[in-house]
Design a protein around this motif. Structure first.
Motif, mmCIF file in Angstrom:
data_model
loop_
_atom_site.group_PDB
_atom_site.id
_atom_site.type_symbol
_atom_site.label_atom_id
_atom_site.label_comp_id
_atom_site.label_asym_id
_atom_site.label_seq_id
_atom_site.Cartn_x
_atom_site.Cartn_y
_atom_site.Cartn_z
ATOM 1 N N GLN A 1 -36.450 -50.789 -24.886
ATOM 2 C CA GLN A 1 -36.164 -50.937 -23.450
ATOM 3 C C GLN A 1 -37.401 -51.397 -22.674
ATOM 4 N N ARG A 2 -38.446 -51.744 -23.385
ATOM 5 C CA ARG A 2 -39.723 -52.001 -22.737
ATOM 6 C C ARG A 2 -39.617 -53.037 -21.605
ATOM 7 N N ASP A 3 -38.923 -54.113 -21.840
ATOM 8 C CA ASP A 3 -38.832 -55.142 -20.801
ATOM 9 C C ASP A 3 -38.026 -54.648 -19.610
ATOM 10 N N GLY B 1 -40.325 -52.003 -18.005
ATOM 11 C CA GLY B 1 -41.511 -52.687 -17.489
ATOM 12 C C GLY B 1 -42.761 -51.838 -17.505
ATOM 13 N N ASN C 1 -46.490 -50.449 -19.400
ATOM 14 C CA ASN C 1 -47.571 -51.104 -20.114
ATOM 15 C C ASN C 1 -47.765 -50.498 -21.501
#
Ligand code: ADP
Ligand code: ASP
Ligand code: MG
Length: 418
Positions: A337-339, A342, A344
């Motif tokens: 789900q990083r994108d 959002g 770091n």
């Protein structure tokens, strides 16, 4: 005549000699003319061994087959106890989870009991036959074996006690009752004569593994009378009917017993939590929902949550805890789900412990949390996260400081025995 459920945990069932001692205790109860059902755990260490076999076979094992494997430990001890009781001249037989059956949902490895068929069991007990029931086991509607989660034999015992309307459910273990904290950590822990369902539920849920949390919730809901007591006793020890252990009671019972109420009932430590920090999460509405919604969908229980003060550029760090057993799944989901989120960096940390103080008295008392914070500060123990409820304050600290923190707090709240 009474109807009694007796439950024996892993150390009580560890080997032929221990099982013989258990059989003598069961025989003594039955000789009082009581109808007796016994719920047993696997021998200490056996379930861990079986779990490891599954992991070695395949790290991503099928939970339904895991249940087939790990349920086996209790099958062995229930048969052995029935044999040993028979050797002492008692009438006894085993009732495996699928034979009764104990109906559960299909959440393998952490199944919940729906109902228990008791007609045949009660008919058999009515003839004087001692029922020996392996704890931890259940059966789904489509006849697959399930288990109830680690420590689940406590829940089996309470569920059986509720189903057969037992007069009492005695949980025999390797300590002689519920203490103000784990007596293996603090030698000066004090044994409690009685503890309320609400407090026991909270203590269990924050790490006092003397009872599985679900067993306490079930006992509270069904009004089962539960006693925690030791199986490591000799023939001359007072019998269970004289309540030598700790009774779990309602608020009213505790008041009627005129037990002097302490502000803090107990202190618990839990080393099975993991901490995750996500850095530089966008500081805007919906960001936190993006983190926790997929974890909730995956049935991962998130406990403590902190969102740090926003940095410049509209970013913030988010820290939370989840069970260590779910850490791999949790990081996997968040990396996917990083994108969308959002962030770091994702920083996992398993070297943490959650320390909790529990007491109904804190509902009406200020200063409990500040005593906790200042006592830990005096010993230079750093607090990484905090969470509170009406009757509990928990802090997250470095795992290496667990024992020290528990001892310091036990003294600070005046719980040490003389
Ligand atoms: P069993 O195998 O009988 O189910 P457990 O190991 O699950 O036994 O639970 C008993 C253990 O719980 C004790 O040996 C003790 O170390 C631990 N424990 C933790 N907190 C407490 C507490 N507040 N009071 C008593 N025992 C506790
Ligand atoms: N044997 C199981 C376990 O070790 C269940 C229990 O003992 O309560 O988790
Ligand atoms: Mg246990």
């Amino acid at each position: 005549m009474a109807r009694i459920v007796m439950k024996f945990g892993g150390t009580s069932m560890a080997g032929t000699e221990r099982i013989r001692r258990v059989a003598q205790l069961v025989k003594r109860q039955a000789e009082r003319g009581d109808e007796v059902a016994v719920v047993v755990s696997a021998m200490a260490g056996d379930t861990d061994r079986l779990v490891n076999f599954c992991r070695e076979a395949n790290a991503l094992y099928d939970p339904a087959e895991y249940d087939v494997v790990v349920a086996a430990g209790e099958q062995i001890t229930s048969g052995l106890l029935a044999i040993t009781l028979q050797a002492l001249g008692c009438n006894a037989r085993s009732w495996l989870g699928w034979q009764m059956p104990i109906h559960t949902d299909d959440a393998h490895a952490k199944a919940r009991i729906g109902s228990i068929d008791t007609d045949e069991l009660l008919a058999s007990m009515g003839t004087g036959c001692i029922a020996v029931i392996p704890g931890f086991q259940g059966l789904t509607d489509d006849n697959r074996v399930t288990t109830l989660g680690r420590g689940g034999s406590d829940t089996s015992a309470v569920a059986v006690a509720a189903a057969v309307k037992a007069d009492r459910c005695d949980i025999y273990t390797d300590v002689d009752g519920v203490y103000t904290t784990d007596p293996r950590i603090v030698a000066r822990a004090r044994k409690l004569k009685a503890v309320t369902y609400e407090e026991m539920l909270e203590l269990a849920s924050v790490g006092s593994k003397v009872l599985q949390t679900r067993s306490v919730g079930l006992a509270m809901k069904e009004g089962v009378r539960v006693q925690v007591l030791s199986s490591f006793i000799d023939e001359n020890a007072p019998d269970a009917d004289s309540i030598p252990g700790t009774m779990i009671v309602t608020d009213e019972e505790l008041e009627n017993a005129q037990v002097e109420r302490q502000l803090i009932t107990g202190i618990a430590a839990d080393k099975n939590e993991a901490k995750i920090t996500l850095t530089r999460v966008p500081d805007r509405p919906g960001a936190v929902a993006h983190i926790f919604a997929p974890l909730a969908d995956a049935n991962i229980n998130v406990d403590m949550i902190i969102q740090n003060v926003g940095r410049d550029k509209g970013e913030t760090d988010v820290t939370f805890t989840c069970p260590q057993a779910d850490l791999a799944r949790c990081t996997d989901i968040l990396e996917n789900q990083r994108d969308a989120i959002g962030y770091n960096r994702l920083i996992p940390d398993t070297k943490v412990a959650k320390i909790s103080v529990v007491g109904v008295g804190m509902k009406s008392h200020a200063g409990v949390a500040s005593t906790m914070f200042s006592s830990l500060a005096d010993r230079k123990i750093n607090i990484q996260a905090i969470s509170t409820s009406e009757i509990k304050v928990s802090v997250l600290i470095d795992e290496d400081e667990t024992e020290l923190a528990v001892r310091v707090l036990h003294t600070a709240y005046g719980l040490d025995a003389e």
